[in-house]
Design a protein around this motif. Sequence first.
Motif, mmCIF file in Angstrom:
data_model
loop_
_atom_site.group_PDB
_atom_site.id
_atom_site.type_symbol
_atom_site.label_atom_id
_atom_site.label_comp_id
_atom_site.label_asym_id
_atom_site.label_seq_id
_atom_site.Cartn_x
_atom_site.Cartn_y
_atom_site.Cartn_z
ATOM 1 N N ALA A 249 0.536 -0.614 -0.137
ATOM 2 C CA ALA A 249 -0.064 0.004 -0.508
ATOM 3 C C ALA A 249 1.263 1.062 -0.119
ATOM 4 N N MET A 250 2.351 1.123 0.879
ATOM 5 C CA MET A 250 2.879 1.993 1.011
ATOM 6 C C MET A 250 3.710 2.569 -0.973
ATOM 7 N N ARG A 251 4.046 1.981 -1.481
ATOM 8 C CA ARG A 251 4.124 1.595 -3.024
ATOM 9 C C ARG A 251 3.469 2.180 -3.395
ATOM 10 N N GLN A 252 1.946 1.964 -3.829
ATOM 11 C CA GLN A 252 1.175 2.015 -4.291
ATOM 12 C C GLN A 252 0.918 3.834 -4.339
ATOM 13 N N ILE A 253 1.076 4.142 -3.449
ATOM 14 C CA ILE A 253 0.466 5.927 -3.027
ATOM 15 C C ILE A 253 2.133 6.293 -3.028
ATOM 16 N N LYS B 273 -7.552 16.673 -6.819
ATOM 17 C CA LYS B 273 -6.618 15.185 -6.369
ATOM 18 C C LYS B 273 -5.852 14.866 -5.462
ATOM 19 N N ALA B 274 -6.779 14.194 -4.310
ATOM 20 C CA ALA B 274 -5.929 13.952 -3.308
ATOM 21 C C ALA B 274 -6.351 12.186 -2.558
ATOM 22 N N ILE B 275 -4.396 12.740 -2.129
ATOM 23 C CA ILE B 275 -4.187 10.789 -1.848
ATOM 24 C C ILE B 275 -4.716 10.844 -0.506
ATOM 25 N N VAL B 276 -6.319 10.176 -0.208
ATOM 26 C CA VAL B 276 -6.479 9.545 1.435
ATOM 27 C C VAL B 276 -5.865 8.303 1.883
ATOM 28 N N ALA B 277 -5.559 8.784 3.162
ATOM 29 C CA ALA B 277 -4.410 8.143 3.800
ATOM 30 C C ALA B 277 -4.225 7.448 5.111
ATOM 31 N N THR C 170 -10.344 -1.666 3.792
ATOM 32 C CA THR C 170 -9.454 -1.091 2.693
ATOM 33 C C THR C 170 -8.193 -2.739 2.243
ATOM 34 N N LYS C 171 -8.627 -3.285 0.763
ATOM 35 C CA LYS C 171 -7.751 -3.471 0.731
ATOM 36 C C LYS C 171 -7.052 -2.925 -0.795
ATOM 37 N N SER C 172 -7.709 -2.448 -1.509
ATOM 38 C CA SER C 172 -6.935 -1.322 -2.974
ATOM 39 C C SER C 172 -6.979 -0.291 -2.986
ATOM 40 N N GLN C 173 -6.517 0.327 -3.866
ATOM 41 C CA GLN C 173 -7.049 1.480 -4.364
ATOM 42 C C GLN C 173 -8.544 2.108 -4.924
ATOM 43 N N THR C 174 -8.860 3.072 -4.864
ATOM 44 C CA THR C 174 -9.852 3.308 -5.609
ATOM 45 C C THR C 174 -10.175 4.594 -5.324
ATOM 46 N N TYR C 175 -10.110 4.905 -6.820
ATOM 47 C CA TYR C 175 -11.125 6.343 -6.938
ATOM 48 C C TYR C 175 -12.009 7.039 -6.710
ATOM 49 N N LEU C 176 -12.688 7.621 -5.711
ATOM 50 C CA LEU C 176 -14.082 8.664 -5.677
ATOM 51 C C LEU C 176 -14.295 9.834 -5.549
ATOM 52 N N LYS C 177 -15.412 10.517 -6.504
ATOM 53 C CA LYS C 177 -15.259 11.482 -6.889
ATOM 54 C C LYS C 177 -16.462 12.484 -6.069
ATOM 55 N N ALA C 178 -15.991 13.353 -5.118
ATOM 56 C CA ALA C 178 -16.634 14.269 -4.113
ATOM 57 C C ALA C 178 -17.326 15.102 -4.386
ATOM 58 N N SER C 179 -17.244 15.963 -5.200
ATOM 59 C CA SER C 179 -17.606 16.439 -5.783
ATOM 60 C C SER C 179 -17.282 17.285 -7.256
ATOM 61 N N ASP C 180 -17.261 18.498 -8.304
ATOM 62 C CA ASP C 180 -16.922 18.255 -8.718
ATOM 63 C C ASP C 180 -15.192 19.065 -8.929
ATOM 64 N N LYS C 181 -15.355 19.773 -7.258
ATOM 65 C CA LYS C 181 -13.699 20.139 -7.176
ATOM 66 C C LYS C 181 -12.941 19.277 -6.536
ATOM 67 N N LEU C 182 -13.279 17.980 -6.111
ATOM 68 C CA LEU C 182 -12.416 16.969 -5.092
ATOM 69 C C LEU C 182 -12.263 15.914 -5.875
ATOM 70 N N ILE C 183 -11.587 15.418 -5.925
ATOM 71 C CA ILE C 183 -11.296 13.761 -6.702
ATOM 72 C C ILE C 183 -10.975 12.783 -5.585
ATOM 73 N N LEU C 184 -11.293 11.792 -4.393
ATOM 74 C CA LEU C 184 -10.136 11.257 -3.871
ATOM 75 C C LEU C 184 -9.424 10.141 -4.001
ATOM 76 N N LEU C 185 -8.527 9.399 -3.073
ATOM 77 C CA LEU C 185 -8.472 7.955 -3.960
ATOM 78 C C LEU C 185 -8.344 7.217 -2.245
ATOM 79 N N ASP C 186 -9.055 6.254 -2.489
ATOM 80 C CA ASP C 186 -8.552 5.702 -0.899
ATOM 81 C C ASP C 186 -7.589 4.409 -1.021
#
Length: 289
Positions: free
Chosen positions: A18-22, A127-131, A160-176
């Motif tokens: 997970a660290m490597r993927q971040i 685009k924000a990485i959530v960690a 949570t087992k893998s990275q997943t993108y989610l659009k939170a709003s028109d201004k913000l995309i998050l990566l779990d």
Amino acid sequence: MSDTDYNINWFPGHMAKAMRQIREKLNLCDVVIEVLDSRAPFSSINKALKEMIKDKPLLFVMNKIDMADERVTKEWLAELNKTTMTVCLNSLDGVGNIKIIEDALAKLLKDKIDKAASFGKSIYPIKAIVAGIPNSGKSTLMNNLAKRKAMTTGDKPGVTKSQTYLKASDKLILLDNPGILWPKFENQNQAKLLCLIGSIKDEIVPINVISEFGIDVLKRYYPNELKARFKLDTLDKTSEELLYDIGRKRGCLLRGGEIDIDKANEIFLRDLRSGKIGRMTFERVGEPL
Ligand SMILES: Nc1nc2c(ncn2[C@@H]2O[C@H](COP(=O)(O)OP(=O)(O)OP(=O)(O)O)[C@@H](O)[C@H]2O)c(=O)[nH]1
Ligand SMILES: [Mg+2]
């Protein structure tokens, strides 16, 4: 091995991955949002994450404020803000959380936003990485911001087992991301605290090590709440003795009338983790564990 020299470490292969993927996503993202647990704001900071992201803009979110001690949360908020922009919120509640996060990111990324604007461009959506450490509420925060239950969440670490993108709003995309710890705990009390708040798997550590540590912390910071919850007359005993008292008060008996200490440990931890003993923060600014 005795409990005193019990050494807690939990850094399985999936966390290294997970660290490597971040790291691989750093260049694609504008910012890292690190989700902390407000009950342990300092111990839940992942120093290995900071080392890895280097100068990438970082926003701390002190999550689960509904479970923490309000007064102490204010102190930590001021303390953490000295070095890293920090906001606090409750991810289970609050339609206003998206505004809190978007406003903080606009401030944090102001130079980049202004520079893009001077060329007639925009960096939005950000685009924000959530960690953060396991179980701090990363996926819950994402669902809350996006106002839909897109991510699986659960009251245990490692959901949570893998990275997943989610659009939170028109201004913000998050990566779990999966929760991450670090290879070695220099301070074993910090590791015990992370067990106490449910960020390290219970199976890793004997239950009495965690509950006795929990009793010690409550004796230090919340003696009245501890006494009241379990109707204890005195706290002037060892933590183990107090857990036996709790077992006695709660009727945890084995056949033959002996106290079922495992059951007592379980009840104490369940009450503490579910907030039944009260809203609590287990560490203080300037006071080492
Ligand atoms: N009281 C309270 N509970 C919360 C809050 N945020 C999350 N939780 C709870 O905390 C637990 C963990 O939430 P998750 O969102 O699965 O945590 P995570 O950080 O994604 O966990 P991993 O994927 O295992 O790393 C769940 O039971 C949530 O309901 C909060 O602000 N307040
Ligand atoms: Mg998750």
